[in-house]
Design a protein around this motif. Structure first.
Motif: not given
Length: 96
Positions: A53-58
């Protein structure tokens, strides 16, 4: 030895109660070891998802998962190590 203890020893030929206790120690060892393995698998799964995913959320999910699983595995290890040592000492004592 008290009378009750002597009667208990005489009524337990071959140490069946010790063997039963060691069986439960070994079952507890395997269950805790399986939980450690599943915990590591859960952290790895979240790590792969976070990487894909590479997002800050994950990234936050990964950080909290590592934190909680670290505590969980630490508690499991604190219980698992004495169980393994008990099993090894008992095996050495009874097999010798």
């Amino acid at each position: 030895m008290s009378n009750g203890t002597a009667a208990a020893v005489e009524s337990d030929p071959g140490g069946a109660s010790w063997r039963r206790a060691l069986y439960y120690v070994r079952v507890a060892e395997f269950v805790l070891a399986a939980l450690v393995g599943l915990s590591v698998l859960a952290v790895g799964t979240v790590a792969v998802i976070a990487e894909v995913k590479g997002t800050w959320h994950w990234a936050i999910h990964l950080e909290s998962t590592i934190s909680y699983m670290g505590i969980f595995i630490g508690v499991q290890t604190a219980v698992l190590v004495p169980l393994v040592l008990t099993s090894l000492v008992a095996r050495r004592a009874f097999d010798a």
